[in-house]
Design a protein around this motif. Structure first.
Motif, PDB file in Angstrom:
ATOM      1  N   HIS A 387       0.831  -1.202   0.000  1.00  0.00           N
ATOM      2  CA  HIS A 387       0.000   0.000   0.000  1.00  0.00           C
ATOM      3  C   HIS A 387       0.873   1.263   0.000  1.00  0.00           C
ATOM      4  O   HIS A 387       0.715   2.146  -0.843  1.00  0.00           O
ATOM      5  CB  HIS A 387      -0.917  -0.032   1.220  1.00  0.00           C
ATOM      6  CG  HIS A 387      -1.603   1.251   1.517  1.00  0.00           C
ATOM      7  ND1 HIS A 387      -2.595   1.763   0.713  1.00  0.00           N
ATOM      8  CD2 HIS A 387      -1.420   2.157   2.505  1.00  0.00           C
ATOM      9  CE1 HIS A 387      -3.008   2.916   1.219  1.00  0.00           C
ATOM     10  NE2 HIS A 387      -2.303   3.174   2.296  1.00  0.00           N
ATOM     11  N   ALA A 388       1.798   1.341   0.935  1.00  0.00           N
ATOM     12  CA  ALA A 388       2.638   2.537   1.031  1.00  0.00           C
ATOM     13  C   ALA A 388       3.567   2.652  -0.177  1.00  0.00           C
ATOM     14  O   ALA A 388       3.686   3.727  -0.775  1.00  0.00           O
ATOM     15  CB  ALA A 388       3.449   2.495   2.319  1.00  0.00           C
ATOM     16  N   TRP A 389       4.181   1.567  -0.568  1.00  0.00           N
ATOM     17  CA  TRP A 389       5.161   1.639  -1.654  1.00  0.00           C
ATOM     18  C   TRP A 389       4.531   2.084  -2.969  1.00  0.00           C
ATOM     19  O   TRP A 389       5.099   2.887  -3.698  1.00  0.00           O
ATOM     20  CB  TRP A 389       5.851   0.278  -1.833  1.00  0.00           C
ATOM     21  CG  TRP A 389       6.715  -0.106  -0.663  1.00  0.00           C
ATOM     22  CD1 TRP A 389       7.337   0.732   0.211  1.00  0.00           C
ATOM     23  CD2 TRP A 389       7.051  -1.437  -0.252  1.00  0.00           C
ATOM     24  NE1 TRP A 389       8.039   0.005   1.141  1.00  0.00           N
ATOM     25  CE2 TRP A 389       7.891  -1.320   0.888  1.00  0.00           C
ATOM     26  CE3 TRP A 389       6.734  -2.711  -0.727  1.00  0.00           C
ATOM     27  CZ2 TRP A 389       8.409  -2.438   1.547  1.00  0.00           C
ATOM     28  CZ3 TRP A 389       7.257  -3.819  -0.075  1.00  0.00           C
ATOM     29  CH2 TRP A 389       8.086  -3.683   1.055  1.00  0.00           C
ATOM     30  N   PHE A 390       3.363   1.559  -3.275  1.00  0.00           N
ATOM     31  CA  PHE A 390       2.688   2.010  -4.499  1.00  0.00           C
ATOM     32  C   PHE A 390       2.332   3.494  -4.387  1.00  0.00           C
ATOM     33  O   PHE A 390       2.493   4.265  -5.327  1.00  0.00           O
ATOM     34  CB  PHE A 390       1.422   1.178  -4.767  1.00  0.00           C
ATOM     35  CG  PHE A 390       1.710  -0.170  -5.408  1.00  0.00           C
ATOM     36  CD1 PHE A 390       3.004  -0.565  -5.708  1.00  0.00           C
ATOM     37  CD2 PHE A 390       0.670  -1.042  -5.720  1.00  0.00           C
ATOM     38  CE1 PHE A 390       3.271  -1.809  -6.300  1.00  0.00           C
ATOM     39  CE2 PHE A 390       0.918  -2.289  -6.319  1.00  0.00           C
ATOM     40  CZ  PHE A 390       2.224  -2.664  -6.596  1.00  0.00           C
ATOM     41  N   HIS A 421       5.213  -2.592 -15.275  1.00  0.00           N
ATOM     42  CA  HIS A 421       6.446  -3.286 -14.886  1.00  0.00           C
ATOM     43  C   HIS A 421       7.275  -2.459 -13.908  1.00  0.00           C
ATOM     44  O   HIS A 421       8.024  -3.002 -13.103  1.00  0.00           O
ATOM     45  CB  HIS A 421       7.261  -3.725 -16.119  1.00  0.00           C
ATOM     46  CG  HIS A 421       7.942  -2.614 -16.852  1.00  0.00           C
ATOM     47  ND1 HIS A 421       9.226  -2.226 -16.560  1.00  0.00           N
ATOM     48  CD2 HIS A 421       7.510  -1.805 -17.842  1.00  0.00           C
ATOM     49  CE1 HIS A 421       9.560  -1.222 -17.370  1.00  0.00           C
ATOM     50  NE2 HIS A 421       8.543  -0.953 -18.156  1.00  0.00           N
ATOM     51  N   HIS A 422       7.069  -1.120 -13.908  1.00  0.00           N
ATOM     52  CA  HIS A 422       7.747  -0.286 -12.903  1.00  0.00           C
ATOM     53  C   HIS A 422       7.240  -0.594 -11.493  1.00  0.00           C
ATOM     54  O   HIS A 422       7.971  -0.461 -10.520  1.00  0.00           O
ATOM     55  CB  HIS A 422       7.541   1.202 -13.219  1.00  0.00           C
ATOM     56  CG  HIS A 422       8.189   1.638 -14.493  1.00  0.00           C
ATOM     57  ND1 HIS A 422       7.489   2.164 -15.552  1.00  0.00           N
ATOM     58  CD2 HIS A 422       9.492   1.586 -14.885  1.00  0.00           C
ATOM     59  CE1 HIS A 422       8.324   2.433 -16.549  1.00  0.00           C
ATOM     60  NE2 HIS A 422       9.540   2.088 -16.165  1.00  0.00           N
ATOM     61  N   PHE A 423       5.965  -0.984 -11.421  1.00  0.00           N
ATOM     62  CA  PHE A 423       5.423  -1.373 -10.111  1.00  0.00           C
ATOM     63  C   PHE A 423       6.215  -2.565  -9.568  1.00  0.00           C
ATOM     64  O   PHE A 423       6.480  -2.681  -8.376  1.00  0.00           O
ATOM     65  CB  PHE A 423       3.936  -1.751 -10.221  1.00  0.00           C
ATOM     66  CG  PHE A 423       3.006  -0.571 -10.343  1.00  0.00           C
ATOM     67  CD1 PHE A 423       3.182   0.392 -11.327  1.00  0.00           C
ATOM     68  CD2 PHE A 423       1.941  -0.427  -9.468  1.00  0.00           C
ATOM     69  CE1 PHE A 423       2.324   1.476 -11.445  1.00  0.00           C
ATOM     70  CE2 PHE A 423       1.079   0.650  -9.562  1.00  0.00           C
ATOM     71  CZ  PHE A 423       1.257   1.601 -10.550  1.00  0.00           C
ATOM     72  N   GLY A 424       6.558  -3.456 -10.488  1.00  0.00           N
ATOM     73  CA  GLY A 424       7.362  -4.607 -10.104  1.00  0.00           C
ATOM     74  C   GLY A 424       8.743  -4.194  -9.620  1.00  0.00           C
ATOM     75  O   GLY A 424       9.249  -4.709  -8.621  1.00  0.00           O
ATOM     76  N   GLU A 425       9.331  -3.198 -10.308  1.00  0.00           N
ATOM     77  CA  GLU A 425      10.646  -2.707  -9.888  1.00  0.00           C
ATOM     78  C   GLU A 425      10.585  -2.110  -8.482  1.00  0.00           C
ATOM     79  O   GLU A 425      11.485  -2.300  -7.671  1.00  0.00           O
ATOM     80  CB  GLU A 425      11.160  -1.641 -10.877  1.00  0.00           C
ATOM     81  CG  GLU A 425      11.499  -2.166 -12.268  1.00  0.00           C
ATOM     82  CD  GLU A 425      12.770  -3.023 -12.311  1.00  0.00           C
ATOM     83  OE1 GLU A 425      13.414  -3.200 -11.259  1.00  0.00           O
ATOM     84  OE2 GLU A 425      13.104  -3.531 -13.408  1.00  0.00           O
TER      85      GLU A 425
END
Ligand code: SF4
Ligand code: ZN
Length: 709
Positions: A387-390, A421-425
């Protein structure tokens, strides 16, 4: 006498004159008995209260304060005298600002500033400040010669997570420069008058009273606390007049260095007052002077990534794509995997990327981690950070968790090139950064293919969620061998220790037993230490020899006895950042609970802020106790006093929030159905006599229990 001390005294004398006249005028107009108060604080005029112990409540209290203020201005050339004159300016500013609230309940309406900062906001800042999530507090004041200069500086602070308070024309300059203003963006406009700078000073002063258990009147203690524990500093932009200079002296007296963008030449005071005419160096110099270190996170993504963007809201019209559980399958899962079955740093988007032209997509975020020290219990701890990271990505909004989420990506972020894919990074980088002790390998799969997302939700995530819920349900204080300390808040409340158990989370609401366990594993010498529970002294109150020993050790001797389940007998201490506070209401033989967000009155005759001021700073105050929201539905809540059956009043929002779990607990423990229907709230009454009538009508059990006191 140096030109600088001349200026300081000139400023202080000017403020003293203004203050004296304003007080006399106000008394002439309203009379000595007219009440004066800042909104939503239990600390009166906080600077005056902390420094002198005087509780300003009416206009007639102010002339004596003006005399104290004048006595601080000696006009002698020594640095100490100049700093005292700066404090005099602070006192004058506090009085002048306080008088604004006499004339109007909301004097800042129409100003772009917010004026006085209420107590609950300060309490809410406790945890982010102690964890370093907010690494410092910047006060930016004046009017920059060129707006870009100040915009650049404020953006830099924002990207580093600092909390910035703005005073003066810099407010418009920063707003027009495209910086979003507001507490949620950590850029807070205070006001245009230079006296409004007091509103950040009182934040520091109240931190000492709330978290530091400072005794009002202990000026030396106050100055020591702010210098050592409040990581604040000041930047001035543009020409500075004598009042600004004397206010700056006040800041320095509190231990806050001042960096100004005009060349002061030999008038600089190394470490306290320095010039930096090159604006590209202002931030660096300020952070160095205050000793603030920033952990930089360089992520391979095309948008900014900072905790300051956590509160960003993306409206429909600004949104490019959305993943929303109400429309499509979504879920988030962190799962422990066999190390051989995953590939480190493998990031897969399974299904269409978000530039396929659609607005709405399903999304299953499936993170697999492996490591020698990884435990299934840490899955949910890591997962909760998604939640926080996104949210930290600029242009991304995330709400919810598990299979109930809404994620929006703004057009702006999309145009900058942000893709799934940046979310994955982001997930990969953050997990490897924050959980490196337990995670050796991490693989991220982001599934937007509807059928495959459905498969992950149904066949993998849902069974895991259910298992975890069962485990949490069955996890009681009796079922584990260890509790944990949390001493994170000691940077503000030096003698405070939370004891975290499965059925009693930390009072800030942010540290569950599983979190504490993970923290201990990640950092064995860190804030969460193991507490054994082999020697029980008393079951009813939750008294253990082991717990007492731990509390004594980690409070450095300040505290010797603590119970886990009593609010009257050696209750757990509070640091100040509690989500809720409960207190006794003898008339109803029960307990009132009030949460930080509720600013109205309670039947105890006190607001949250007033109740909260009764406890804090790591001191035990029987009858008042800070706690987390989740503790309310715990079977251990105030067990020694009779448990949840004692709860007679809560604000409606809080009651609704905890209703489901609290009703379940009340049913199990005492066989009551829909217990929350018996609990009053502000829509019923805030009057103690009416409260008793209501409870009588509902047949509330508290009325027939043993006397609580
Ligand atoms: Fe502070 Fe207690 Fe929360 Fe730890 S658990 S962060 S000590 S309030
Ligand atoms: Zn705290």
């Amino acid at each position: 006498m140096s030109a600088l001390t001349d200026l300081i005294f000139a400023g202080s004398n000017a403020v003293a004159g203004l203050t004296e006249k304003a007080v006399a005028d106000a008394i002439a107009k309203h009379g000595e008995d007219a009440k004066v108060a800042f909104p939503d604080t239990a600390y009166f005029f906080p600077t005056i209260y902390a420094a002198t112990g005087v509780k300003v409540a009416k206009l007639g209290d102010l002339p004596a304060c003006v005399n104290v203020l004048k006595s601080l201005i000696t006009n002698k050339p020594e640095l100490g005298d100049a700093l005292n004159a700066g404090l005099a300016t602070a006192v004058g500013a506090e009085i002048l600002e306080g008088l604004k609230y006499l004339e109007s309940a909301n004097p800042y309406e129409g100003d772009s500033g917010i004026g006085f900062v209420p107590d609950p906001i300060i309490r809410s800042l406790g945890v982010p400040l102690v964890t370093g999530d907010i690494p410092g507090v910047a006060v930016v004041l004046g009017k920059a010669e060129s707006a870009q200069d100040v915009v650049g500086v404020v953006k830099d602070y924002q990207s580093k997570g600092l909390m910035t308070f703005l005073v003066g024309d810099v407010i418009e300059q920063v707003a027009e420069g495209g910086v979003k203003l507001g507490l949620e963006f950590r850029v807070v406009p205070l006001g245009h008058d230079v006296t409004s700078v007091i509103h950040v000073v009182t934040v520091a002063v109240r931190a000492a009273l709330i978290f530091g258990s400072l005794q009002p009147g202990d000026l030396a203690g106050l100055l020591k606390y702010t210098k050592e524990r409040v990581p604040a500093f000041v930047n001035t932009f543009g020409p500075i007049d004598e009042v600004v200079v004397s206010a700056g002296a006040g800041a320095i007296a509190l231990g806050f260095p001042v960096v100004t963008d005009i060349d002061l030449g030999e008038n600089q005071v190394p470490g306290a007052l320095e010039s930096e005419t090159d604006h590209s160096l202002t931030v660096k110099k300020s952070l160095e002077l205050r000793g603030i270190k920033i952990k930089v996170k360089e992520l391979p993504i095309p948008v900014a990534f900072a905790s300051a963007f956590e509160g960003e809201i993306i409206r429909k019209k600004d949104m490019k794509v959305e993943f929303y559980s109400g429309k499509n399958v979504t879920c988030e899962l962190v799962r422990m995997a066999d190390p051989d079955s995953i590939e480190d740093h493998r990031i897969v988007v399974d299904g269409p990327e978000i530039d396929s032209g659609e607005v709405e997509y399903p999304l299953a975020t499936f993170v697999e981690v492996a490591g020698a020290k990884m435990q299934a219990d840490f899955e949910s701890v890591i997962e909760r950070h998604i939640h926080a990271w996104f949210n930290y990505m600029e242009g991304v909004m995330h709400t919810g968790q598990r299979n109930q989420v809404r994620i929006r990506i703004s057009k702006d972020a999309f145009d900058k090139g942000l893709r799934l894919h940046h979310f994955g990074e982001v997930l990969y980088a953050m997990i490897m950064d924050e959980f490196d002790t337990v995670v050796d390998k991490c693989q991220v799969t982001l599934v937007t293919d509807p059928a495959k997302a459905e498969h992950i939700l149904k066949d993998i995530a849902t069974p895991v969620y259910n298992q975890r819920d069962d485990r949490l349900q069955s996890m009681t204080d009796e079922s584990v061998d260890t509790f944990y300390t949390c001493t994170m808040c000691q940077s503000f409340a030096p003698s405070h220790v939370c004891i975290v158990t499965p059925e009693r989370l930390g009072l800030c609401g942010a540290v569950s037993w599983l979190d504490a366990k993970a923290t201990n594993e990640l950092n064995p010498s860190g804030p969460c230490q193991i507490v054994t529970k082999q020697h029980m002294i008393d079951e009813r109150t939750g008294r253990y020899e082991d717990v007492n020993e731990a509390v004594k050790q980690y409070s450095h001797g300040a505290l010797e006895n603590v119970t886990l389940y009593s609010l009257l007998e050696d209750p757990m201490t509070s640091c100040g950042c509690f989500e809720c506070i409960c207190g006794i209401i003898p008339e109803a033989n029960g307990l009132v609970i009030v949460n930080r967000e509720y600013s109205g009155m309670t039947p105890t005759g006190m607001t949250f802020g007033e109740l909260a001021s009764m406890t804090g700073g790591g001191v035990q105050t029987p009858g008042f106790m800070g706690h987390g929201r989740h503790f309310i539905s715990s079977k251990k809540f105030a067990r020694a006093e009779g448990g949840v059956e004692r709860i007679v009043w809560m604000p409606k929002e809080l009651k609704d929030d905890v209703a489901e779990r609290l009703n379940r607990t009340a049913k199990e423990l005492c066989g009551i159905d829909n217990f929350t229907d018996m609990i009053a709230d502000e829509t019923v009454t805030t009057d103690p006599a009416e409260l008793v009538d209501f409870l009588t009508e509902k047949g509330h059990p508290a009325l027939t229990m043993d006397p609580i006191m």
